[in-house]
Scaffold this active site. Structure first.
Site, mmCIF file in Angstrom:
data_model
loop_
_atom_site.group_PDB
_atom_site.id
_atom_site.type_symbol
_atom_site.label_atom_id
_atom_site.label_comp_id
_atom_site.label_asym_id
_atom_site.label_seq_id
_atom_site.Cartn_x
_atom_site.Cartn_y
_atom_site.Cartn_z
ATOM 1 N N ASP A 108 6.176 10.663 10.794
ATOM 2 C CA ASP A 108 6.972 10.756 12.085
ATOM 3 C C ASP A 108 8.194 11.500 11.725
ATOM 4 O O ASP A 108 8.743 12.322 12.536
ATOM 5 C CB ASP A 108 7.173 9.292 12.489
ATOM 6 C CG ASP A 108 7.777 8.223 11.276
ATOM 7 O OD1 ASP A 108 7.936 8.774 10.357
ATOM 8 O OD2 ASP A 108 8.166 7.237 11.632
ATOM 9 N N ARG A 131 1.521 3.542 -0.575
ATOM 10 C CA ARG A 131 1.658 2.286 -0.435
ATOM 11 C C ARG A 131 2.334 1.689 1.056
ATOM 12 O O ARG A 131 3.075 2.356 1.576
ATOM 13 C CB ARG A 131 2.837 1.572 -1.541
ATOM 14 C CG ARG A 131 4.330 1.851 -0.869
ATOM 15 C CD ARG A 131 5.298 1.752 -2.203
ATOM 16 N NE ARG A 131 5.181 2.736 -3.006
ATOM 17 C CZ ARG A 131 6.069 3.908 -2.799
ATOM 18 N NH1 ARG A 131 6.622 4.160 -1.684
ATOM 19 N NH2 ARG A 131 5.966 4.989 -3.447
ATOM 20 N N SER A 140 3.048 6.673 9.504
ATOM 21 C CA SER A 140 4.492 6.654 9.371
ATOM 22 C C SER A 140 4.709 5.667 8.113
ATOM 23 O O SER A 140 5.341 4.746 8.087
ATOM 24 C CB SER A 140 5.271 6.103 10.495
ATOM 25 O OG SER A 140 4.994 7.088 11.652
HETATM 26 C C1 BGC Z 1 8.078 4.849 5.882
HETATM 27 C C2 BGC Z 1 7.971 6.386 6.121
HETATM 28 C C3 BGC Z 1 8.482 6.400 7.832
HETATM 29 C C4 BGC Z 1 9.555 5.442 7.888
HETATM 30 C C5 BGC Z 1 10.114 5.468 9.674
HETATM 31 C C6 BGC Z 1 9.087 3.962 6.370
HETATM 32 O O1 BGC Z 1 8.860 2.795 5.898
HETATM 33 O O2 BGC Z 1 7.529 4.964 4.689
HETATM 34 O O3 BGC Z 1 6.896 7.145 6.154
HETATM 35 O O4 BGC Z 1 8.733 7.775 8.175
HETATM 36 O O5 BGC Z 1 9.172 3.989 7.562
HETATM 37 O O6 BGC Z 1 8.930 4.959 10.293
#
Ligand code: BGC
Length: 477
Positions: free
Chosen positions: A205, A167, A152
């Site tokens: 996610d 990142r 995620s």
């Molecule tokens: C991430 C995402 C993720 C979201 C929720 C963000 O900080 O960059 O990839 O979907 O958080 O978990």
């Protein structure tokens, strides 16, 4: 929402100078319907820009999920989800007829995982998977188990089984992973331990949430996470992704669908329209990745408690609160997680005793009644702002795709647990779209998602296996 009567009762008895500060915060943190509309307008432009060849703040990552699930996918899969506090490992059996069974185990992440080494991270995941597989398949397996890896964080994908970390977000800061493909890192750690697992798909996610919810409800238009971080995914026409033109294989139909992991936590990184306060600026500047995730830093669970802490410190420095208290602990960054504003909001006792107890325990500070009232009011303001701003991404996707009705499937700790989030978010959508109907007839609704990182990851793994079996592509040429 907070009614005028409740607000007046809460603010009763607060000294004039502190009350004046509270009024300032009310001004600073209130986002009008008009402002939500103008943010949404800019959001739509930014979604488009992210899909363009030049790109923009919002990464709009093609997720290589190229089919809308039929609900008839079947098979046995493993799924893992590296979350904020746990690693979740799930065995999923897709039964068809939109049904599935899951068995899961959660492994607590070591406290310092956010700043661990890359080696420690992959070892932890592989060791946890080994425990899970040894327990569930004591006699071994005939062929490698297909695994959907929910990762995620913003990861670029030229194919479904690849994820190059752009990142870290949400306070993660592990060296040696950014700029690299995380799938071989996990696959190597598994191979070193002889674990019979094949990582077939890397999934965000939100994409998992989108697909799991679409498997169960065909009205699903997007998958959303309002948790430690925030983000959304939706299905775009493959032909409407200019940055992919010429890159996808001929077997991908222009009118076909492609899941897009927006990564819209990065919305407005150039600070064009979000109503940032000096506390938002401070959180950003002190974070491991300044100037990234501007939208997320104003609305996600990882930051809500921290915003309250910074406001309290500011008032302390002005000499307005916590006189004669030892504030050593309060100076610690991220001392408060989202449970602090959440518990403060639901404390309805006359003397706000729950707030008193919580602060005593977390910070060894004894708040007087005025200060407890202040904490409750700040919690309301910060959380209402977060829930209202949260829906700009939803409104923007609906307007961009021309959806007049939609089920927007949401998951995450803030959506699931924060008191009032759902109602406040629904009100935000009503303010943007100016619906006059009874709220129960709102055409665009946020609904509870199916299990994205378990079932969703498994369904995506199944869709991928099906495409590969048919000789179809799952990535760029
Ligand atoms: C991430 C995402 C993720 C979201 C929720 C963000 O900080 O960059 O990839 O979907 O958080 O978990």
């Amino acid at each position: 929402m907070v009614s005028d009567t409740d607000r007046a009762a809460l603010l009763e008895g607060i000294d004039a100078d502190l009350l004046q500060e509270i009024h300032q915060y009310e001004k600073l943190l209130t986002v009008s319907g008009e402002k939500l509309k103008s943010i949404t307008k800019h959001f739509i432009d930014e979604l488009e820009k992210g899909l363009s060849v030049e790109g923009g703040n919002i990464p709009m990552i093609p997720g290589w999920v190229l089919d809308f699930p039929t609900g008839q996918e079947t098979g046995h899969f493993l799924a893992i989800d590296l979350g904020g506090t746990n690693l979740r490992v799930v065995a999923v059996e897709l039964l068809g007829n939109s049904k599935f069974n899951t068995v899961q185990h959660k492994y607590s992440l070591p406290d310092d995982i956010r700043t661990a080494t890359s080696e420690e991270l992959w070892s932890f995941i592989a060791d946890s998977l080994k425990k899970f597989v040894d327990e569930r398949f004591p006699n071994g397996v005939n062929e490698p188990l297909p695994l959907g890896f929910t990762f995620s964080y913003p990861a670029s994908q030229n194919a479904i089984n690849e994820g190059i970390l752009q990142r870290w977000t949400k306070g993660y800061d592990i060296d040696g992973v950014e700029g690299k493909n995380v799938v071989p890192m996990l696959q190597d750690a598994l191979a070193e331990r002889n674990i019979p697992i094949d990582v077939v798909a890397l999934i965000n996610d939100t994409t998992g949430t989108l697909v799991a919810s679409a498997y169960a409800d065909p009205e699903t238009k997007m998958g959303l996470i309002f948790g430690t971080g925030c983000n959304g995914a939706y299905f775009e026409r493959a032909g409407s992704i200019p940055k992919l033109n010429g890159l996808y294989a001929d077997d991908i139909d222009e009118d076909g669908l492609m899941a897009i992991n927006c990564e819209y936590g990065a919305f407005d990184n150039e600070h064009f329209c979000l109503p940032r306060t000096k506390y938002d600026v401070q959180i950003d500047e002190e974070s491991p990745r300044p100037d990234q995730q501007s939208y997320e830093k104003m609305i996600a669970g990882y930051y809500l408690g921290e915003l309250i802490r910074l406001m309290l410190l500011d008032l302390y420095e002005k000499g307005l609160i916590l006189k004669n208290q030892d504030i050593t602990l309060l100076k610690k960054s991220f001392l408060f997680d989202t449970s602090v504003p959440a518990i403060s909001e639901v404390d309805t006792s006359d003397d706000l005793i729950e707030i008193f107890k919580m602060f005593k325990e977390l910070s060894n500070i004894e708040l007087n009644l005025q200060e407890r009232k202040l904490v409750k009011r700040l919690s309301q303001l910060v959380a209402i702002r977060a829930s209202r701003l949260s829906v700009c991404g939803i409104a923007a996707i609906c307007q961009k795709r021309g959806y007049k009705t939609a089920h927007c499937a949401a998951d995450g700790s803030v959506y699931n647990k924060y008191p009032g989030f759902k109602e406040r978010a629904a009100q935000g959508l009503r303010d943007i779209f100016e619906w006059e109907c009874d709220p129960k007839d709102d055409p665009i609704v946020i609904v509870h998602a199916e299990d994205g990182s378990g079932a969703g990851a498994a369904i995506i793994a199944a869709l991928t296996k099906n495409r590969l079996a048919k000789g179809l592509s799952v990535g760029t040429k």
